[in-house]
Design an enzyme around this catalytic site. Structure first.
Site, PDB file in Angstrom:
ATOM      1  N   ASN A  13       0.859  -1.178   0.000  1.00  0.00           N
ATOM      2  CA  ASN A  13       0.000   0.000   0.000  1.00  0.00           C
ATOM      3  C   ASN A  13       0.897   1.231   0.000  1.00  0.00           C
ATOM      4  OD1 ASN A  13      -1.772   2.067   0.570  1.00  0.00           O
ATOM      5  ND2 ASN A  13      -2.358   1.312   2.602  1.00  0.00           N
ATOM      6  N   LYS A  15       0.042   4.218  -0.271  1.00  0.00           N
ATOM      7  CA  LYS A  15      -0.641   5.374   0.331  1.00  0.00           C
ATOM      8  C   LYS A  15      -0.497   6.599  -0.591  1.00  0.00           C
ATOM      9  CE  LYS A  15      -0.196   3.216   4.779  1.00  0.00           C
ATOM     10  NZ  LYS A  15      -0.153   3.344   6.230  1.00  0.00           N
ATOM     11  N   HIS A  98      -9.480   0.895   4.880  1.00  0.00           N
ATOM     12  CA  HIS A  98      -8.220   1.087   5.603  1.00  0.00           C
ATOM     13  C   HIS A  98      -8.483   2.025   6.786  1.00  0.00           C
ATOM     14  CE1 HIS A  98      -4.171   2.426   6.557  1.00  0.00           C
ATOM     15  NE2 HIS A  98      -3.741   1.340   5.946  1.00  0.00           N
ATOM     16  N   GLU A 100      -6.962   4.480   7.831  1.00  0.00           N
ATOM     17  CA  GLU A 100      -6.811   5.902   7.499  1.00  0.00           C
ATOM     18  C   GLU A 100      -8.070   6.429   6.819  1.00  0.00           C
ATOM     19  OE1 GLU A 100      -3.067   5.421   5.494  1.00  0.00           O
ATOM     20  OE2 GLU A 100      -2.172   4.906   7.421  1.00  0.00           O
ATOM     21  N   GLU A 170      -5.309  -5.158  10.647  1.00  0.00           N
ATOM     22  CA  GLU A 170      -4.317  -4.104  10.857  1.00  0.00           C
ATOM     23  C   GLU A 170      -4.609  -3.369  12.165  1.00  0.00           C
ATOM     24  OE1 GLU A 170      -2.318  -2.954   6.891  1.00  0.00           O
ATOM     25  OE2 GLU A 170      -3.967  -1.576   7.270  1.00  0.00           O
ATOM     26  N   GLY A 176       2.500   2.145  10.761  1.00  0.00           N
ATOM     27  CA  GLY A 176       3.437   3.256  10.601  1.00  0.00           C
ATOM     28  C   GLY A 176       4.171   3.626  11.874  1.00  0.00           C
ATOM     29  N   SER A 216       3.451  -2.201  10.350  1.00  0.00           N
ATOM     30  CA  SER A 216       4.910  -2.253  10.565  1.00  0.00           C
ATOM     31  C   SER A 216       5.528  -3.581  10.139  1.00  0.00           C
ATOM     32  CB  SER A 216       5.259  -1.923  12.028  1.00  0.00           C
ATOM     33  OG  SER A 216       4.891  -0.580  12.320  1.00  0.00           O
TER      34      SER A 216
END
Ligand code: PGA
Length: 262
Positions: A13, A15, A98, A100, A170, A176, A216
């Site tokens: 991904n 992003k 996701h 985000e 996730e 991250g 991560s």
């Protein structure tokens, strides 16, 4: 379906990184390494505007293309959105829900579910993300949160096509941050996800669904997640923008045991 029959899947991904020219160049730089890894499905997910450029690079290879988001309607007055019709034929996969998107763009389980249903309708394979916040984990609410996300986001799919579905676990606190989940925590939640999918769809169909771990993931830990029975690969953010991304797929393959060539 025996565990060994599910094809491992590693998705990158990217992003909101790499416009068309950079994305094309980066994909081209990865390609010779990526194509040597057989027996793992590898998916690159660049930003929407870079999809055609990366598609051109991947054309004729076994590396797949995925989008990072999609709207559920086919066309109309939805400024800024991208429809499944536009992705159909360009992408094989689309990441949906996701964290985000859920956090910054207000996507609810219901919205994610509608998008995933639209993806199925248009023969685009959804990678649906679920995961708990740190506060949830600390308050022992992980099971409750994951259960409501799975029931809310993953209902109503055509049961005979569940081998097209990928669920990415996730944990939000691992994304991250450099602080991946422990393999045991990932294994526990992956087992929970699969048990919930059995409740929704029955054991035979649920066994065909691939579950990824994300958060991560690096070349150093990808193998330890892939070694878990209920985990079929990883959804990779930061490390998918590095030149050794193929190594994550290679570690995944090694952990799962070699599959036949695609
Ligand atoms: P990360 O991101 O690998 O950079 O933690 C994972 C993701 O957001 O899919």
């Amino acid at each position: 379906m025996k565990v060994s029959e599910r094809m491992p899947i590693v998705a990158g991904n990217w992003k909101m990184n790499l416009g068309p020219t950079e994305a094309r160049d980066f994909a081209a730089s990865l390609l010779s390494d990526l194509v040597t890894v057989r027996g793992v499905e590898i998916v690159l997910c660049p930003p929407a505007i870079s999809l055609p450029a990366v598609s051109a690079v991947l054309s004729g290879t076994n590396i797949k293309l995925g989008a990072q988001n999609m709207f559920d309607a086919e066309r109309g007055a939805f400024t800024g959105e991208i429809s499944p019709l536009m992705l159909h034929g360009l992408c094989e996969y689309v990441i949906l829900g996701h964290s985000e998107r859920r956090t910054y763009f207000g996507e609810t389980d219901d919205i994610v579910n509608r998008k995933a249903l639209a993806a199925f309708e248009h023969n685009i394979r959804p990678i649906v993300c679920v995961g708990e916040h740190l506060e949830d984990r600390d308050a022992n609410r992980t099971e409750r949160v994951i259960t409501s996300q799975v029931y809310g986001s993953l209902k109503g799919f055509p049961a005979h096509r569940l081998n097209e579905l990928v669920v990415a676990y996730e944990p939000i606190w691992a994304i991250g941050t450099g602080r991946a989940a422990t393999p045991q925590d990932a294994a526990d939640v992956a087992a929970l996800i699969r048990a919930l999918l059995v409740e929704l769809y029955g054991a035979v169909e649920a066994a065909t669904i691939r579950v990824q771990y994300g958060g991560s993931v690096t070349t150093a830990n990808a193998g330890s997640f892939a070694a878990i029975e209920d985990i079929d690969g990883s959804l990779v953010g930061g490390a998918s923008l590095k030149p050794d991304f193929a190594e994550i797929a290679r570690q995944t393959l090694k952990a799962k045991g070699a599959r036949g060539a695609r």
